[in-house]
Design a protein around this motif. Structure first.
Motif, mmCIF file in Angstrom:
data_model
loop_
_atom_site.group_PDB
_atom_site.id
_atom_site.type_symbol
_atom_site.label_atom_id
_atom_site.label_comp_id
_atom_site.label_asym_id
_atom_site.label_seq_id
_atom_site.Cartn_x
_atom_site.Cartn_y
_atom_site.Cartn_z
ATOM 1 N N THR A 128 1.122 -1.474 0.126
ATOM 2 C CA THR A 128 0.149 0.194 0.061
ATOM 3 C C THR A 128 0.591 1.443 0.178
ATOM 4 O OG1 THR A 128 -1.461 -1.425 1.657
ATOM 5 C CG2 THR A 128 -1.805 1.327 1.499
ATOM 6 N N GLY A 129 1.950 1.115 0.522
ATOM 7 C CA GLY A 129 2.592 1.884 0.940
ATOM 8 C C GLY A 129 3.723 2.639 -0.142
ATOM 9 N N LEU A 130 4.146 1.530 -1.149
ATOM 10 C CA LEU A 130 4.879 1.833 -2.379
ATOM 11 C C LEU A 130 3.653 2.624 -3.954
ATOM 12 C CD1 LEU A 130 7.089 -1.133 -1.765
ATOM 13 C CD2 LEU A 130 7.644 1.097 -1.839
ATOM 14 N N VAL A 131 2.511 2.150 -3.578
ATOM 15 C CA VAL A 131 1.370 2.056 -4.450
ATOM 16 C C VAL A 131 0.531 3.702 -4.040
ATOM 17 C CG1 VAL A 131 1.601 -0.006 -5.614
ATOM 18 C CG2 VAL A 131 -0.386 0.815 -4.135
ATOM 19 N N LEU A 132 0.811 3.742 -2.923
ATOM 20 C CA LEU A 132 -0.439 5.116 -2.504
ATOM 21 C C LEU A 132 -0.020 6.456 -3.057
ATOM 22 C CD1 LEU A 132 -2.003 5.489 -0.816
ATOM 23 C CD2 LEU A 132 -1.152 7.161 0.781
ATOM 24 N N ASP A 133 0.895 6.392 -4.077
ATOM 25 C CA ASP A 133 1.453 7.756 -4.663
ATOM 26 C C ASP A 133 0.331 7.281 -6.211
ATOM 27 O OD1 ASP A 133 2.710 5.415 -5.700
ATOM 28 O OD2 ASP A 133 3.889 6.914 -7.131
ATOM 29 N N ARG A 134 0.142 6.304 -6.170
ATOM 30 C CA ARG A 134 -1.084 6.618 -7.891
ATOM 31 C C ARG A 134 -2.125 6.109 -7.398
ATOM 32 N NH1 ARG A 134 3.334 1.800 -9.173
ATOM 33 N NH2 ARG A 134 4.491 2.838 -7.253
ATOM 34 N N LEU A 135 -2.856 6.003 -5.983
ATOM 35 C CA LEU A 135 -3.948 6.239 -5.314
ATOM 36 C C LEU A 135 -4.628 8.345 -5.238
ATOM 37 C CD1 LEU A 135 -3.342 3.343 -4.529
ATOM 38 C CD2 LEU A 135 -6.514 3.718 -3.980
ATOM 39 N N LEU A 136 -3.402 8.228 -4.447
ATOM 40 C CA LEU A 136 -3.615 9.786 -4.413
ATOM 41 C C LEU A 136 -3.482 11.021 -5.437
ATOM 42 C CD1 LEU A 136 -0.122 10.347 -1.573
ATOM 43 C CD2 LEU A 136 -2.952 9.614 -1.123
ATOM 44 N N THR A 137 -3.693 10.840 -6.972
ATOM 45 C CA THR A 137 -3.944 11.574 -7.643
ATOM 46 C C THR A 137 -5.097 10.832 -8.079
ATOM 47 O OG1 THR A 137 -2.981 9.890 -8.881
ATOM 48 C CG2 THR A 137 -1.192 11.776 -8.809
ATOM 49 N N VAL A 138 -6.407 10.474 -7.659
ATOM 50 C CA VAL A 138 -7.413 9.811 -8.321
ATOM 51 C C VAL A 138 -8.651 10.048 -7.271
ATOM 52 C CG1 VAL A 138 -9.002 8.007 -9.300
ATOM 53 C CG2 VAL A 138 -5.928 7.897 -9.312
ATOM 54 N N PRO A 139 -9.662 11.233 -7.066
ATOM 55 C CA PRO A 139 -10.393 11.716 -6.840
ATOM 56 C C PRO A 139 -11.284 10.541 -6.070
ATOM 57 C CG PRO A 139 -10.101 13.436 -7.837
ATOM 58 C CD PRO A 139 -9.123 12.419 -8.415
ATOM 59 N N GLY A 140 -11.749 10.313 -4.761
ATOM 60 C CA GLY A 140 -13.006 8.793 -4.481
ATOM 61 C C GLY A 140 -11.786 7.884 -4.086
ATOM 62 N N SER A 141 -10.502 7.711 -4.468
ATOM 63 C CA SER A 141 -10.333 6.805 -4.260
ATOM 64 C C SER A 141 -9.646 5.914 -3.558
ATOM 65 C CB SER A 141 -8.069 6.759 -5.165
ATOM 66 O OG SER A 141 -7.630 7.421 -4.255
ATOM 67 N N ALA A 202 -6.109 14.485 1.913
ATOM 68 C CA ALA A 202 -6.090 13.083 0.333
ATOM 69 C C ALA A 202 -7.124 13.357 0.359
ATOM 70 C CB ALA A 202 -5.337 12.089 1.263
ATOM 71 N N PRO A 203 -7.557 13.077 -1.032
ATOM 72 C CA PRO A 203 -8.682 12.311 -1.931
ATOM 73 C C PRO A 203 -8.849 10.512 -1.512
ATOM 74 C CG PRO A 203 -7.323 12.585 -3.177
ATOM 75 C CD PRO A 203 -6.283 12.957 -2.245
ATOM 76 N N THR A 204 -7.778 10.297 -0.861
ATOM 77 C CA THR A 204 -8.103 9.173 -0.380
ATOM 78 C C THR A 204 -9.073 9.047 0.340
ATOM 79 O OG1 THR A 204 -6.748 8.791 -1.941
ATOM 80 C CG2 THR A 204 -6.719 6.620 -0.616
ATOM 81 N N ILE A 205 -9.611 7.662 0.413
ATOM 82 C CA ILE A 205 -9.805 7.166 1.760
ATOM 83 C C ILE A 205 -9.720 5.465 2.185
ATOM 84 C CG2 ILE A 205 -12.176 8.450 1.847
ATOM 85 C CD1 ILE A 205 -14.080 6.017 1.825
ATOM 86 N N ALA A 206 -9.733 5.494 3.267
ATOM 87 C CA ALA A 206 -9.352 3.938 3.787
ATOM 88 C C ALA A 206 -10.434 3.488 4.421
ATOM 89 C CB ALA A 206 -7.812 3.743 4.950
ATOM 90 N N THR A 207 -11.164 2.184 3.488
ATOM 91 C CA THR A 207 -12.189 1.173 4.549
ATOM 92 C C THR A 207 -11.478 0.217 4.281
ATOM 93 O OG1 THR A 207 -12.983 0.786 2.597
ATOM 94 C CG2 THR A 207 -13.743 2.548 3.351
ATOM 95 N N ALA A 208 -12.450 -0.461 5.553
ATOM 96 C CA ALA A 208 -12.391 -1.981 5.999
ATOM 97 C C ALA A 208 -13.573 -3.004 5.574
ATOM 98 C CB ALA A 208 -11.786 -2.482 7.475
ATOM 99 N N ALA A 209 -13.157 -4.195 5.692
ATOM 100 C CA ALA A 209 -14.739 -4.864 5.486
ATOM 101 C C ALA A 209 -13.746 -6.477 6.108
ATOM 102 C CB ALA A 209 -15.204 -5.247 4.520
ATOM 103 N N HIS A 210 -15.086 -7.507 6.985
ATOM 104 C CA HIS A 210 -14.540 -8.618 6.944
ATOM 105 C C HIS A 210 -15.707 -9.182 6.373
ATOM 106 C CE1 HIS A 210 -18.011 -9.695 10.658
ATOM 107 N NE2 HIS A 210 -18.274 -8.471 10.753
#
Length: 312
Positions: A128-141, A202-210
């Motif tokens: 996640t840390g290594l690819v986060l830059d590819r999400l931070l440019t996307v609104p709603g990611s 940031a335009p990115t959010i973190a969620t979880a699911a089980h």
């Protein structure tokens, strides 16, 4: 009462890219198939390239015209995590940290990490840390991390004095204790990541699911008694506490696509004890919200992986 949330509620996903770890089987496969059917470009990030290719073929057969790609990723290997991150193009709209495992016997990875912790937490943390830059440019990611009801079990805390169970698995159920700890770590990671994303605006959010108790290939790693309980032969006896992968995956899909989801939300089955049922917002254990433990785990994860995040 609002209607049950089903796959029909997943919004149109055309123009979006979803990366799903462990997407070749079980919950990950169902999630990938549904997102592909809604128009997403799906990347199956899997340890076994052959099984990933076969899964991509099954999705294309079920969803004509589906855009499905594969990416080799072994979460238990930091070298593989870094190589997969290097090869993953951007932008990315959804990163679904779905892959996980429970091992009967203790072993360590090439990096010296206990394999359960490496596969279920350190690998996803680093990727996640290594690819986060590819999400931070996307609104709603979104970053969606799949946890388990097991986060409530065992000691219910992170054993910072022995994260890797270096003292050995000296009692019955020690493998489950390692698994439960890793699933608690998944939630603490989600909550700390969301706090950092909020602080950065940031335009990115973190969620979880089980998924509750879902019938997948996961029992292959369990002890014989647990495998027997989950077997098709006992389905008539266990129907009330086990549900299909198709229903179990709905919590993941809701965490990934529900327009009303908020950062830090956890989705799980709405039935009794959260074992089965269609997804609703659920609460995690009080200890999962320990902010001091979250920050300490984050620091330990950075130290063990060498990965730091591009957010404060």
């Amino acid at each position: 009462m609002s209607p049950r949330w089903t796959a029909a509620h997943v919004p149109d996903q055309h123009g979006r890219t979803a990366v799903i770890t462990g997407g070749n089987t079980g919950l990950g496969f169902v999630t990938a198939r549904v997102l592909a059917a809604r128009g997403a470009t799906v990347v199956l990030a899997c340890r076994d390239p052959g099984r990933a290719t076969a899964a991509a073929g099954r999705i294309r057969a079920a969803v004509p015209g589906a855009a499905v790609e594969t990416l080799h990723l072994d979460l238990a290997s930091q070298a593989s995590v870094r190589e997969a991150a290097r090869r993953l193009p951007g932008p990315v709209d959804l990163l679904i940290n779905n892959a996980g495992a429970l091992f009967r016997h203790r072993s360590t990875t090439e990096d010296g990490h206990e394999r359960t912790l490496a596969t279920n937490h350190l690998g996803p943390f680093a990727f996640t840390g290594l690819v986060l830059d590819r999400l931070l440019t996307v609104p709603g990611s979104r970053v969606v991390t799949v946890t388990s009801l097991g986060h409530r079990y065992g000691t219910g805390v992170i054993n910072f004095d022995d994260l890797h169970h270096a003292s050995g698995w000296t009692h019955t159920g020690a493998n489950r204790a390692a698994y439960f700890q890793s699933k608690l770590a998944n939630l603490m990671f989600t909550y700390e990541l969301q706090r950092r994303l909020d602080a950065a605006g940031a335009p990115t959010i973190a969620t979880a699911a089980h998924p509750g108790n879902a019938r997948t290939e996961f029992p292959r790693d369990l002890d014989p008694l647990s495998r027997a309980v989950a077997s098709p032969r006992l389905r008539l006896l266990t129907w009330w506490l086990l549900q299909s992968a198709e229903v179990g995956a709905l919590a993941i899909l809701r965490a990934a696509t529900d327009p009303d989801a908020r950062g830090g939300d956890l989705f799980g089955p709405g039935g009794r004890h959260q074992f089965v049922g269609h997804p609703v917002r659920v609460a995690s254990s009080p200890r999962s919200h320990d902010t001091e433990a979250q920050r300490r785990l984050w620091g330990e994860s950075e130290r063990l992986t060498g990965v730091t995040y591009a957010v404060p």
